[in-house]
Design an enzyme around this catalytic site. Sequence first.
Site, short mmCIF file in Angstrom:
data_model
loop_
_atom_site.label_atom_id
_atom_site.label_comp_id
_atom_site.label_asym_id
_atom_site.label_seq_id
_atom_site.Cartn_x
_atom_site.Cartn_y
_atom_site.Cartn_z
N ARG A 1 51.85 -38.01 -77.96
CA ARG A 1 51.70 -37.97 -76.50
C ARG A 1 50.22 -38.01 -76.15
NH1 ARG A 1 51.68 -32.92 -72.66
NH2 ARG A 1 51.39 -34.03 -70.69
N HIS B 1 46.61 -36.81 -66.36
CA HIS B 1 46.35 -35.50 -66.96
C HIS B 1 45.03 -34.98 -66.40
CE1 HIS B 1 47.46 -32.84 -70.60
NE2 HIS B 1 46.46 -32.24 -70.00
N GLU C 1 51.54 -31.22 -65.47
CA GLU C 1 51.34 -29.91 -64.82
C GLU C 1 50.69 -29.99 -63.43
OE1 GLU C 1 49.32 -27.37 -67.59
OE2 GLU C 1 51.01 -27.35 -68.94
N ASN D 1 56.06 -27.78 -70.90
CA ASN D 1 54.88 -27.25 -71.58
C ASN D 1 55.04 -25.74 -71.63
OD1 ASN D 1 54.00 -29.87 -71.50
ND2 ASN D 1 52.22 -29.51 -70.21
N TYR E 1 53.85 -22.05 -73.38
CA TYR E 1 52.84 -21.33 -74.18
C TYR E 1 53.13 -19.85 -74.30
CZ TYR E 1 49.93 -25.48 -74.35
OH TYR E 1 49.45 -26.75 -74.59
N GLU F 1 54.36 -29.76 -74.72
CA GLU F 1 53.21 -29.00 -75.23
C GLU F 1 53.65 -27.62 -75.71
OE1 GLU F 1 49.70 -28.55 -72.75
OE2 GLU F 1 49.88 -30.61 -72.04
C1 LIG Z 1 49.61 -21.88 -69.44
O1 LIG Z 1 49.26 -22.97 -70.24
C2 LIG Z 1 49.43 -24.24 -69.64
O2 LIG Z 1 50.77 -24.58 -69.58
C3 LIG Z 1 48.66 -25.24 -70.40
C4 LIG Z 1 47.98 -25.09 -71.59
N1 LIG Z 1 47.38 -26.29 -71.83
C5 LIG Z 1 47.68 -27.13 -70.80
N2 LIG Z 1 48.49 -26.49 -69.96
C6 LIG Z 1 47.11 -28.50 -70.61
O3 LIG Z 1 48.14 -29.44 -70.39
C7 LIG Z 1 46.21 -28.90 -71.76
O4 LIG Z 1 45.35 -29.94 -71.29
C8 LIG Z 1 45.45 -27.68 -72.29
O5 LIG Z 1 44.49 -28.06 -73.26
C9 LIG Z 1 46.48 -26.71 -72.91
C10 LIG Z 1 45.85 -25.50 -73.60
O6 LIG Z 1 45.25 -24.68 -72.66
#
Ligand SMILES: CO[C@H](O)c1c[n+]2c([nH]1)[C@H](O)[C@@H](O)[C@H](O)[C@H]2CO
Length: 444
Positions: free
Chosen positions: A75, A119, A164, A289, A291, A349
């Site tokens: 991706r 992005h 996002e 995405n 985390y 992600e």
């Molecule tokens: C709460 O985290 C977010 O969903 C998020 C985390 N991240 C992201 N979105 C972005 O899509 C990436 O560009 C970042 O590098 C990556 C790491 O920070």
Amino acid sequence: MIGFPTSFLWGAATSAYQIEGSPLADGAGASIWHRFSREPGRVVGGATGDSACDHYRRYREDIALMAWLGINAYRFSVAWARVVPDGNGTLNPKGLGFYDRLVDALLAQGIEPMLTLYHWDLPAALEDRGGWLNPDSAKWFGDYAQVLFQALDDRVRLWLTLNEPWVSAVLGYLTGTHAPGRRGLREAALAAHHLLLAHAEAVTAYRAVGRHRIGIALNLEPQYAASAQAEDVEAAARRHIYVNRWFLDPILLGRYPAEIPQLFGADWPRRALQRAGLIRAPIDFLGVNYYSRALVVDDPSGRPARGRLVKRRDAQLTAMGWEIFPQGLTEMLLWIRREYGELPVYITENGAACNDPLPERGRVLDPGRARFLGRHLIAAQEALGRGVDLRGYFAWSLLDNFEWAYGYSKRFGLIHVDFATQRRTPKMSARFYRNLICRGGANL
Ligand SMILES: CO[C@H](O)c1c[n+]2c([nH]1)[C@H](O)[C@@H](O)[C@H](O)[C@H]2CO
């Protein structure tokens, strides 16, 4: 536990501004991040994406690393201002040529491209015309998307409109910690609305010319009350609307959650409600995405959701301070299915920033990242076993890269990058992921 289907996509993810470097090469226009990163105090260490991972020039080396890793999907995002330097107007053939070559090189290695149209790196020339606050922004984005559909839909079969949009709107227009660095609740709500209209414009355009599948990647985060106190439970419910439903509902249901105008109050653009129906342009899949989760306490001063995030004292945290909470991924995937019905999903992600040691004798020992990936893939497998139509997983990120306002101080890569020499060193987690892919995800 059910296994991963043989058709499952085992991928890795990046984005243009974070890895490419050469932001103005070959006729490219500046983006809002090219500008923002040059403003004093915006990025740790005053870092910019001028070099990043030098991927614009080293992409063949990086694709060879992808082939070694064994991923069957990758991706990436397209830098809008490389392809259309002033954002809405003349095409830059050299800029488009880079992505044409990139896609061909991926396919030559049997790697499926998943292309993110946007992005976060809006052309600066469009910011000068109001950016996402301008009602014309949806059309600008639709025109740009058309250019890429025409050029690449013969080889790209998985498209994402936006990455996002919540982060684009909230960090770019409310907190001001991301480009373009504006701070206003009303501006954030308006930018969010135009981003959603832009998404729908691109999906509608795709339906006329596209032959494959298109979706969107959303940051989704389960919200947990930090206590059983009614005020904390209600604060978590408000943040769930704010973080998750604000975008999911218009995209999948064609309406904003009823609570959203209440959260934004007088800052909510009334006209947005009349046009919410335009946003629902049926998508083929949802990118998630994931985390971490959020732990929420009531905070009457917190705008707009009146909730504040706290950490459990015993929580395991990544180097970003985010709680490691794999079960939240299973719960989020199951919730999406319950709430919005059967929809193919990709985890677009998932990854961790770790305080990696420097390479030593060609190795980087990052057991914490390997464990993070393993635990979240187990959580993904749990969701699969409970009926979620999960089609793939993209580790964030292939390479250590430019982590926005954190600059190069946070490393998410499976592959270590020495930014002074551009030397790449696969980490222990890359070998873990490679071995797992070889086994089709068996024996996690
Ligand atoms: C709460 O985290 C977010 O969903 C998020 C985390 N991240 C992201 N979105 C972005 O899509 C990436 O560009 C970042 O590098 C990556 C790491 O920070």
